[in-house]
Design a protein around this motif. Sequence first.
Motif, PDB file in Angstrom:
ATOM      1  N   GLN A   1      -6.813  22.611   5.792  1.00  0.00           N
ATOM      2  CA  GLN A   1      -7.497  23.566   4.959  1.00  0.00           C
ATOM      3  C   GLN A   1      -7.291  23.261   3.494  1.00  0.00           C
ATOM      4  OE1 GLN A   1      -5.799  27.211   6.507  1.00  0.00           O
ATOM      5  NE2 GLN A   1      -7.719  27.708   7.512  1.00  0.00           N
ATOM      6  N   ILE A   2      -6.142  22.759   3.163  1.00  0.00           N
ATOM      7  CA  ILE A   2      -5.824  22.486   1.761  1.00  0.00           C
ATOM      8  C   ILE A   2      -6.529  21.234   1.277  1.00  0.00           C
ATOM      9  CG2 ILE A   2      -3.959  21.847   0.175  1.00  0.00           C
ATOM     10  CD1 ILE A   2      -2.104  23.565   1.949  1.00  0.00           C
TER      11      ILE A   2
ATOM     12  N   GLU B   1      11.519  23.190   4.400  1.00  0.00           N
ATOM     13  CA  GLU B   1      12.479  23.431   3.334  1.00  0.00           C
ATOM     14  C   GLU B   1      11.746  23.168   2.030  1.00  0.00           C
ATOM     15  OE1 GLU B   1      15.739  25.059   2.521  1.00  0.00           O
ATOM     16  OE2 GLU B   1      15.745  24.252   4.527  1.00  0.00           O
ATOM     17  N   VAL B   2      11.790  24.104   1.120  1.00  0.00           N
ATOM     18  CA  VAL B   2      11.117  23.924  -0.163  1.00  0.00           C
ATOM     19  C   VAL B   2      12.171  24.005  -1.265  1.00  0.00           C
ATOM     20  CG1 VAL B   2       9.306  24.733  -1.713  1.00  0.00           C
ATOM     21  CG2 VAL B   2       9.029  25.003   0.752  1.00  0.00           C
ATOM     22  N   PRO B   3      12.615  22.845  -1.749  1.00  0.00           N
ATOM     23  CA  PRO B   3      13.620  22.847  -2.809  1.00  0.00           C
ATOM     24  C   PRO B   3      13.086  23.527  -4.070  1.00  0.00           C
ATOM     25  CG  PRO B   3      13.325  20.637  -1.897  1.00  0.00           C
ATOM     26  CD  PRO B   3      12.233  21.504  -1.348  1.00  0.00           C
ATOM     27  N   SER B   4      13.980  24.077  -4.823  1.00  0.00           N
ATOM     28  CA  SER B   4      13.610  24.736  -6.071  1.00  0.00           C
ATOM     29  C   SER B   4      12.820  23.776  -6.956  1.00  0.00           C
ATOM     30  CB  SER B   4      14.880  25.185  -6.807  1.00  0.00           C
ATOM     31  OG  SER B   4      14.547  25.821  -8.005  1.00  0.00           O
ATOM     32  N   GLY B   5      11.722  24.258  -7.477  1.00  0.00           N
ATOM     33  CA  GLY B   5      10.889  23.445  -8.356  1.00  0.00           C
ATOM     34  C   GLY B   5       9.838  22.621  -7.642  1.00  0.00           C
TER      35      GLY B   5
ATOM     36  N   ALA C   1       5.344  20.457   0.136  1.00  0.00           N
ATOM     37  CA  ALA C   1       6.296  20.435   1.254  1.00  0.00           C
ATOM     38  C   ALA C   1       5.548  20.453   2.585  1.00  0.00           C
ATOM     39  CB  ALA C   1       7.253  21.616   1.153  1.00  0.00           C
ATOM     40  N   VAL C   2       4.533  21.299   2.693  1.00  0.00           N
ATOM     41  CA  VAL C   2       3.762  21.388   3.932  1.00  0.00           C
ATOM     42  C   VAL C   2       3.000  20.095   4.199  1.00  0.00           C
ATOM     43  CG1 VAL C   2       1.811  22.553   5.039  1.00  0.00           C
ATOM     44  CG2 VAL C   2       3.591  23.894   3.909  1.00  0.00           C
TER      45      VAL C   2
END
Length: 95
Positions: A1-2, A32-36, A42-43
């Motif tokens: 979709q993206i 897991e989505v690291p800060s920033g 991530a997906v």
Amino acid sequence: QITDPFQVQPTADIYSVGATLYRLLSGTFPHEVPSGRSPVLAVLKDPIVPIRQRLPEVQEALEALIEKALSFEPSARFASAGAMRRALLEVLPPA
């Protein structure tokens, strides 16, 4: 979709159901989505965290089902909601 909203197939819904199931069981998101870092990146780029890493009591068959639903490659996911439902019914204990 993206990446191509004009070519969305039912397998996008399979991914959504897999992500929802993951979240309902573990209380966390599959990636897991690291800060920033952008959650979208991530997906699109990162593998999921195996649900048994977060919730060891999940049976292996259910983990495999969730991983199939969350496959990067849409053709590797369940072909239909009905196929995913049948697989879930085989994995889950009777109500």
